[in-house]
Design an enzyme around this catalytic site. Sequence first.
Site, short mmCIF file in Angstrom:
data_model
loop_
_atom_site.label_atom_id
_atom_site.label_comp_id
_atom_site.label_asym_id
_atom_site.label_seq_id
_atom_site.Cartn_x
_atom_site.Cartn_y
_atom_site.Cartn_z
N LYS A 67 0.85 -1.20 0.00
CA LYS A 67 0.00 0.00 0.00
C LYS A 67 0.88 1.24 0.00
O LYS A 67 1.88 1.30 0.72
CB LYS A 67 -0.91 -0.03 1.24
N SER A 87 -9.66 1.83 3.08
CA SER A 87 -8.85 2.62 2.18
C SER A 87 -7.80 1.81 1.43
O SER A 87 -7.21 2.31 0.47
CB SER A 87 -8.15 3.73 2.97
N SER A 124 -9.70 -0.47 7.36
CA SER A 124 -9.17 -0.38 6.00
C SER A 124 -8.46 -1.60 5.47
O SER A 124 -8.11 -1.63 4.30
CB SER A 124 -8.23 0.81 5.89
N1 GLN Z 1 -12.91 4.11 6.36
C1 GLN Z 1 -12.36 4.61 7.58
C2 GLN Z 1 -11.99 6.06 7.39
O1 GLN Z 1 -12.35 6.60 6.41
C3 GLN Z 1 -11.19 3.76 7.99
C4 GLN Z 1 -10.00 4.10 7.24
C5 GLN Z 1 -8.80 3.27 7.66
O2 GLN Z 1 -8.92 2.29 8.36
N2 GLN Z 1 -7.64 3.76 7.26
O3 GLN Z 1 -11.37 6.67 8.19
#
Ligand code: GLN
Length: 492
Positions: free
Chosen positions: A79, A154, A178
Amino acid sequence: MSICELTAHALHEKLKAREITAQELTEAVYERIAEVEPDVKGYLTLTKDSALEQACRADTGFQNGEEMPPLAGIPIAIKDVICTRGVRTTCGSKILENFVPPYDATVMTKLHKQGVVMIGKTNMDEFAMGSSTENSAYQITHNPWNLDTIPGGSSGGSAAVVSADTAICSLGSDTGGSIRQPAALCGVVGMKPTYGRVSRYGLVAFASSLDQIGPFTKDITDCALVLNAICGSDALDATSVDVPVPDFTQSLINDVKGLKIGVPKEYFTPALDPEIADSVSAAIAVLEGLGATVEEVSLPHTEYAIATYYIIAPAEASANLARYDGVRYGYRNANPGDLISMYKKTRSEGFGEEVKRRIMLGTFALSAGYQDAYYKKAQKVRTLIKSDFDAAFEKVDVIATPTSPTPAFKIGERTADPLQMYLSDVMTTPASHAGLPGISVPCGLVKSGLPVGLQLLGAPFAEENVLRVAYTFEQNTEHHRQKPHIQTNGVG
Ligand code: GLN
């Protein structure tokens, strides 16, 4: 069957037996990328030259009959939130468009020690803020199971490339879900280890009290192998915890007899897609049939997890993102004027809408007069959420829930409604608050053909229980063998 579809442990046997070379494997992965990547768009950067060099080094080891680590020669994707020495690390943001880290994250140092082959860096929501990967400043990643849908976020790129067989495994980061949510939506295994289990040195910070790195893999055995490679305390990360790291492959036990699985009633609400509820209930019944004891548990503060998360995470983000000021690195406006206008122009142009929204939310929640009402209160609720889990883990070994309340949704469906997007994480944020290890395991498909994930959570540092239940489920079902059939546009 293409070799790109194989797991790391199956490929290790072939490399060891010299049935294939790491260079052939790497070439096969880039051929697969040429075929499907124009449609999937999971990668931001490909590193073919260095990948082939790494493969060549692994081949030398195998040829010399050296005892090679399990991930030697294995193609892996990273990532773009994880710093890779000499390789652009954008975090999905324009503000880091040309950032080339001069150092490796600790997880990269550890993976290179194993002799992995890094294929490239994967797409993500900008600064890991999002649940669909639509917040990337660069491109939209498409879910291999249905190219009109999102891969989750994400870490959507990291999930999509494992699902599309354009990498054998990958790393992502999980702050509020995420890793687990995109794993569920792309039909692969994704695990967030306990907070503190993996060093965050070199992980671009989003919300430091929640961020954790973890693997995406095609099966549970590979998940254990990647965990073995990346876990452990690190002098460079004060939040990494100095506890012994077990050999996680020892948890690959096909037996759940004597284990207690808790099912929290608060997760089975009317908001849960009925087809997901059915798949997850069927998965829990399979585990019960295999000898686990299943009982209902209660996590009464679950409903506050999202509201709490959207105070704590933005508050920490607003502090962490203060460093992107155009002074030392990253984007700077070309006509800055005085210092204040340079900051203003640089940050207005460099950050996308969602990141700006989070910075404003976080700055507000921390501002004088509001800090107690929002931030401090959220911290107290966080403690209550953690206490719910502590009480539940007095009674059960593992908690089973759906990972996501819905399957993958259509691209564009939730972009206009941030709250709707935030609700994607309703089942993953509670465990994030409590710092627990959690995995998402494929447990079926809904009628439209999209994957469903079963989330298994453990007590802090009890990854072994989670892996054992996940492994038993996998070994006694066929869900992990289902693959997407990517409808390419014939571009590749
Ligand atoms: N979807 C969540 C957010 O927008 C979690 C994101 C993540 O775990 N990096 O913050």
